[in-house]
Scaffold this active site. Sequence first.
Site, PDB file in Angstrom:
ATOM      1  N   LEU B  73       0.720  -1.304  -0.054  1.00 49.26           N
ATOM      2  CA  LEU B  73       0.088  -0.067  -0.042  1.00 49.26           C
ATOM      3  C   LEU B  73       0.763   1.334   0.054  1.00 49.26           C
ATOM      4  O   LEU B  73       0.456   2.297   0.638  1.00 49.26           O
ATOM      5  CB  LEU B  73      -0.831  -0.023   1.183  1.00 49.26           C
ATOM      6  CG  LEU B  73      -1.992  -1.072   1.021  1.00 49.26           C
ATOM      7  CD1 LEU B  73      -2.947  -0.881   2.480  1.00 49.26           C
ATOM      8  CD2 LEU B  73      -3.003  -0.765   0.086  1.00 49.26           C
ATOM      9  N   ASN B 100     -10.433   3.657  -3.909  1.00 50.82           N
ATOM     10  CA  ASN B 100      -9.908   2.393  -3.201  1.00 50.82           C
ATOM     11  C   ASN B 100      -9.250   3.092  -1.811  1.00 50.82           C
ATOM     12  O   ASN B 100      -8.507   3.584  -1.928  1.00 50.82           O
ATOM     13  CB  ASN B 100      -8.930   1.569  -4.138  1.00 50.82           C
ATOM     14  CG  ASN B 100      -8.824   0.443  -3.383  1.00 50.82           C
ATOM     15  OD1 ASN B 100      -8.102   0.329  -2.381  1.00 50.82           O
ATOM     16  ND2 ASN B 100      -9.336  -0.787  -4.002  1.00 50.82           N
ATOM     17  N   CYS B 131      -5.913  -6.292   2.097  1.00 46.45           N
ATOM     18  CA  CYS B 131      -4.704  -6.343   1.443  1.00 46.45           C
ATOM     19  C   CYS B 131      -3.691  -7.226   2.214  1.00 46.45           C
ATOM     20  O   CYS B 131      -3.947  -7.216   3.742  1.00 46.45           O
ATOM     21  CB  CYS B 131      -4.106  -4.916   1.811  1.00 46.45           C
ATOM     22  SG  CYS B 131      -2.341  -4.797   1.238  1.00 46.45           S
ATOM     23  N   THR B 194      -5.780 -10.530  -3.948  1.00 49.28           N
ATOM     24  CA  THR B 194      -4.779 -11.511  -4.232  1.00 49.28           C
ATOM     25  C   THR B 194      -4.949 -12.482  -3.067  1.00 49.28           C
ATOM     26  O   THR B 194      -5.351 -12.302  -2.055  1.00 49.28           O
ATOM     27  CB  THR B 194      -3.429 -10.817  -4.263  1.00 49.28           C
ATOM     28  OG1 THR B 194      -3.034 -10.277  -2.982  1.00 49.28           O
ATOM     29  CG2 THR B 194      -3.257  -9.969  -5.519  1.00 49.28           C
ATOM     30  N   GLY B 218      -2.856 -12.689 -11.412  1.00 50.84           N
ATOM     31  CA  GLY B 218      -2.494 -13.266 -12.863  1.00 50.84           C
ATOM     32  C   GLY B 218      -3.291 -14.351 -13.133  1.00 50.84           C
ATOM     33  O   GLY B 218      -4.354 -15.027 -12.313  1.00 50.84           O
ATOM     34  N   GLY B 266      -6.359  -6.281 -13.641  1.00 52.45           N
ATOM     35  CA  GLY B 266      -5.313  -6.028 -12.650  1.00 52.45           C
ATOM     36  C   GLY B 266      -3.718  -6.349 -13.284  1.00 52.45           C
ATOM     37  O   GLY B 266      -3.274  -5.644 -14.128  1.00 52.45           O
TER      38      GLY B 266
END
Lengths: 242, 302
Positions: B73, B100, B131, B194, B218, B266
């Site tokens: 972050l 965000n 996060c 993620t 990914g 992303g």
Amino acid sequence: MRKDKFAIIENEKIANDIYKMVLVGNTLGYDKPGIFAEISIDLCYLNRPISMSWVEGDELTLVYKIVGKGTKLMSEIKTGNEITLLGPLGSGYNIEAGYKRPLVIGGGIGIPPLLYLTKKLIENGIKPKVILGFNDAKEVFYEKDFKNLCADVQILTLNGTYGNKGLVTDILEFEEYIYSCGPLPMLKAISNKCKHGQFSLEARMGCGFGACMGCSIETVNGPKRVCKEGPIFDKEEIIWKD
Amino acid sequence: MERLNVNISHLKLDNPIIPASGTFGYGKEFEDLYDINILGSISIKGTTLHERYGNELPRIAEFNGGMLNSVGLQNPGLKKVVDEELTYLNKIFKKPVLANVSGFSIDEYVKLVKAMDKVESVGIIEVNISCPNVHQGGMAFGTDAKEVVRITKAVKDVTRKPVFIKLTPNVTDIVEIAKACEAEGADGISMINTLLGMRIDIKKRKPILDNIYGGISGPAIFPLALRMVNQVSKEVNIPIIGMGGISSSEDVIEMMMAGASAVQIGAANLVNPWICKEIIEDLPNKLDELGIDNIKDIVGVV
């Protein structure tokens, strides 16, 4: 930044684990020492950042070392194939720093971008001295290329198998101005032996163009991205960490 | 092109394509590459109350199916984001954006949302409770249904703008968390953040990331994201913005069929910075091929 396809006309081993790749394509904007490109490699998710070591006409030369999967795959690409580059990227060296006799000093795989830098300095009427360090005779490359450009080139190897024995910093006297690229401990040691200079830093990158903050370092002027504001930083700006 | 229009909350987007937070900065790195006004919206880099440098380097690792990051972050803090970054973004991007935000306490979330509520160009507040790269707060909030309830309730009280809660997949039951958000008045769900992972340098016998662990993104996470969006969409009535490994127009269609009303792109932006443009341009062809008139017709058909 553009996405360009280049034709590979050469991809050869020039020293232990060191390869030279010559590409033909649109070189617009790559004509500045220290600039790099993100190279797309099949079977690798992320692109690989590699510096230009020579730019001439429509040819780019990249010299890279096999350090992992991506560079290994890169070394296996046959000439005649195409490769995609995202670039030109990064800030590049400032060759108008105003010093008549700077020292260009590099180690190992940090050396390639210094060749093009040396050429550009000389074209600008500057007469640099050059010191290049390698681990071993088998890893020495670009000696002739530097000597073709510049009379004052010294080579050292860590184990003494070629040139003088020792680290580049062993023969380094206090310098007014330095251009450098190489492993971090070397750069740090060099920075203690010069008044001013430009240092090319390295980092694992995500994108290479400033979007992901993956390579952001703390500098005296706040956080900077190695890929975007760098990879070349002035000595005064760098905070060396252990 | 009308057939790409989608609706999320009261917002009508020209198309469902939104670059995901942390992969598009505040648009500056992309504005010279293509006309970013073709995008449906933009989710800005995660904003915290105070400036953050983030984690030490290396912050990036790779694997066959994608990448890991432990950026942590990094951002200039709320005041600079509002005064400088969002002001600039508003000049180059003429549509409402997703703000965000990430807090380390309920109080911080409230302050962030209050401030973003006042920014005209903010269309949706995307509350990141997921996060994985910060050592307090962050994902710790998003894995605890009680905390999710507290945060959602607190932020809903201080804004009239739609609030989307961004969820972590690092939970046993994401449906339970999504339902908690809906029950407390969340206007939508952004999912997924993620997945926590790691890589090891086998020569050095050390983790590649200085932070040891980092968030996986990914193509490898796409099927998992798809499954979670599908599960949640069947249990909640609020819209979902789906994300996780989307890299092509086919992936967009798949994610929307799974239940997403819009999508975020992303990691793919980092590998191919033109990917959002390419997807937007390719979508009409894909719709033609599949005999779909309007993209919103496929939301949740599976």
